[in-house]
Design a protein around this motif. Structure first.
Motif, PDB file in Angstrom:
ATOM      1  N   TRP A   1     -23.562  56.869 -26.302  1.00 53.71           N
ATOM      2  CA  TRP A   1     -24.499  55.875 -26.834  1.00 53.71           C
ATOM      3  C   TRP A   1     -24.038  55.347 -28.189  1.00 53.71           C
ATOM      4  N   ARG A   2     -23.398  56.195 -29.004  1.00 49.28           N
ATOM      5  CA  ARG A   2     -22.888  55.716 -30.290  1.00 49.28           C
ATOM      6  C   ARG A   2     -21.743  54.734 -30.080  1.00 49.28           C
ATOM      7  N   ARG A   3     -20.901  54.988 -29.089  1.00 47.74           N
ATOM      8  CA  ARG A   3     -19.823  54.047 -28.803  1.00 47.74           C
ATOM      9  C   ARG A   3     -20.380  52.710 -28.319  1.00 47.74           C
ATOM     10  N   GLU A   4     -21.454  52.756 -27.560  1.00 41.02           N
ATOM     11  CA  GLU A   4     -22.040  51.528 -27.038  1.00 41.02           C
ATOM     12  C   GLU A   4     -22.785  50.755 -28.123  1.00 41.02           C
ATOM     13  N   LYS A   5     -23.605  51.442 -28.902  1.00 40.41           N
ATOM     14  CA  LYS A   5     -24.495  50.757 -29.847  1.00 40.41           C
ATOM     15  C   LYS A   5     -23.918  50.654 -31.254  1.00 40.41           C
ATOM     16  N   GLY A   6     -22.956  51.515 -31.598  1.00 46.62           N
ATOM     17  CA  GLY A   6     -22.269  51.416 -32.873  1.00 46.62           C
ATOM     18  C   GLY A   6     -23.076  51.886 -34.066  1.00 46.62           C
ATOM     19  N   ALA A   7     -22.488  51.678 -35.236  1.00 46.12           N
ATOM     20  CA  ALA A   7     -23.095  52.156 -36.475  1.00 46.12           C
ATOM     21  C   ALA A   7     -24.403  51.457 -36.790  1.00 46.12           C
ATOM     22  N   LEU A   8     -24.574  50.210 -36.344  1.00 42.45           N
ATOM     23  CA  LEU A   8     -25.820  49.498 -36.631  1.00 42.45           C
ATOM     24  C   LEU A   8     -27.017  50.333 -36.214  1.00 42.45           C
ATOM     25  N   TRP A   9     -26.961  50.911 -35.023  1.00 42.59           N
ATOM     26  CA  TRP A   9     -28.097  51.663 -34.506  1.00 42.59           C
ATOM     27  C   TRP A   9     -28.073  53.121 -34.914  1.00 42.59           C
ATOM     28  N   ASP A  10     -26.907  53.677 -35.168  1.00 38.29           N
ATOM     29  CA  ASP A  10     -26.843  55.097 -35.512  1.00 38.29           C
ATOM     30  C   ASP A  10     -27.160  55.358 -36.980  1.00 38.29           C
ATOM     31  N   VAL A  11     -26.501  54.653 -37.889  1.00 38.05           N
ATOM     32  CA  VAL A  11     -26.731  54.893 -39.317  1.00 38.05           C
ATOM     33  C   VAL A  11     -27.447  53.738 -40.011  1.00 38.05           C
ATOM     34  N   GLY A  12     -27.602  52.606 -39.314  1.00 41.54           N
ATOM     35  CA  GLY A  12     -28.426  51.540 -39.854  1.00 41.54           C
ATOM     36  C   GLY A  12     -29.839  52.009 -40.202  1.00 41.54           C
ATOM     37  N   PRO A  13     -30.465  52.861 -39.361  1.00 40.46           N
ATOM     38  CA  PRO A  13     -31.791  53.367 -39.726  1.00 40.46           C
ATOM     39  C   PRO A  13     -31.802  54.122 -41.049  1.00 40.46           C
ATOM     40  N   HIS A  14     -30.745  54.881 -41.342  1.00 44.39           N
ATOM     41  CA  HIS A  14     -30.671  55.599 -42.611  1.00 44.39           C
ATOM     42  C   HIS A  14     -30.662  54.615 -43.784  1.00 44.39           C
ATOM     43  N   ALA A  15     -29.840  53.574 -43.666  1.00 48.04           N
ATOM     44  CA  ALA A  15     -29.750  52.598 -44.750  1.00 48.04           C
ATOM     45  C   ALA A  15     -31.098  51.914 -44.974  1.00 48.04           C
ATOM     46  N   LEU A  16     -31.743  51.506 -43.907  1.00 43.38           N
ATOM     47  CA  LEU A  16     -33.047  50.863 -44.042  1.00 43.38           C
ATOM     48  C   LEU A  16     -34.077  51.812 -44.631  1.00 43.38           C
ATOM     49  N   SER A  17     -33.971  53.089 -44.302  1.00 40.65           N
ATOM     50  CA  SER A  17     -34.957  54.058 -44.784  1.00 40.65           C
ATOM     51  C   SER A  17     -34.853  54.294 -46.277  1.00 40.65           C
ATOM     52  N   VAL A  18     -33.728  53.940 -46.884  1.00 39.59           N
ATOM     53  CA  VAL A  18     -33.590  54.007 -48.341  1.00 39.59           C
ATOM     54  C   VAL A  18     -34.221  52.782 -48.995  1.00 39.59           C
TER      55      VAL A  18
END
Length: 293
Positions: free
Chosen positions: A163-180
């Motif tokens: 799923w990380r290969r399919e959706k990429g960093a936007l979906w995997d770590v993008g939530p962390h960035a937005l949560s800051v």
């Protein structure tokens, strides 16, 4: 509180299971996974029972911790809420607004507590930093970058994640960035997205406070340039996110504490499923914008 663990991958093995087993107010009752043999192995290692039927596990538990891909997690969260289980979920809670809304609605309809494990909100010193900056007025600009070498030549245990290969960093770590950014600058009211090299994505955001921010995320940078940074700028000066310096399992134990407290008091946590659904909404808008980039 009796917890069921749904998921048997590296995140479940390294973070969820150790924290649940060690928590003084938790009993790790059982483990379910899409690979039954992995569920047996993980359950034996942490003194729990392996379940082949997820609904039987839900019936035996007060709460579930889910460590599964988001679009597997979301419908299971609905089933768990309907079984009366409190929810300790991973981010993103789903990758479509509809699936996230269904899970949030199920939690509300069944009166169960929810916490979503946005790691920086439960790690120290980052959690304290976010709370402190949210109490400061006058922020005008923000920036959050999460650059990782998961697919850039590292030996990360998450490199084999489909799923990380399919959706990429936007979906995997993008939530962390937005949560800051969003707890300090306010909810996102506008988003623009652009592609960079590999799976790199750049976001430009407007916030309800009138502030603006940028986000850059990537899982395909070389190890030498990997970093997690964030800063805020405003009338009081510049504030920089401190380095997170503790194991993820310690942070997850605090997320367990937060769920227990929310279940006991009935007070929603700041990182509940409704907040996570709003994060999914922003990322979905960014993904839609990338289609024309």
């Amino acid at each position: 509180m009796k917890f069921g663990l749904l998921g048997t991958g590296p995140w479940a093995e390294m973070t969820h299971a150790p924290a649940l087993q060690a928590h003084p107010d938790v009993q790790l009752t059982g483990v379910w996974g899409r690979r039954p043999e992995a569920a047996v192995s993980l359950a034996e290692r942490f003194g729990a029972r392996a379940y082949e039927d997820v609904d039987l596990l839900l019936a035996d538990c007060d709460a579930v911790a889910i460590a599964l891909p988001p679009d597997v997690q979301a419908p299971l969260a609905v089933r768990a809420a309907e079984a009366g289980c409190h929810l300790l979920l991973d981010k993103p809670v789903a990758t479509t607004p509809a699936a996230a809304a269904q899970a949030a609605d199920a939690a509300a309809r069944n009166g169960v507590a929810s916490v979503v494990f946005f790691t920086l909100h439960f790690s120290e010193p980052t959690a304290s930093w976010i709370r402190e900056q949210a109490n400061v007025e006058g922020w005008l600009l923000g920036r959050a970058d999460w650059l990782s070498p998961v697919f850039g030549g590292s030996d990360s245990p998450f490199a084999d994640s489909p799923w990380r290969r399919e959706k990429g960093a936007l979906w995997d770590v993008g939530p962390h960035a937005l949560s800051v950014l969003t707890p300090v600058l306010g909810e996102v009211t506008g988003v623009r997205a652009a592609r960079g090299p590999g799976d790199t994505v750049h976001l430009a955001l407007r916030h309800e406070s009138g502030a603006s921010s940028t986000v850059t995320v990537s899982h395909t940078v070389p190890p030498a340039m990997a970093d997690v940074t964030a800063e805020l700028r405003g009338s009081t000066g510049v504030a920089t996110l401190p380095v997170r310096d503790e194991p993820a399992s310690d942070a997850f134990a605090r997320a367990v504490d937060a769920l227990l407290e929310s279940a006991r008091t009935g007070t929603a946590h700041a990182c509940d499923i409704r907040y996570a659904a709003r994060v999914t909404d922003v990322l979905a808008l960014a993904e839609e914008g990338l289609k024309s980039d």
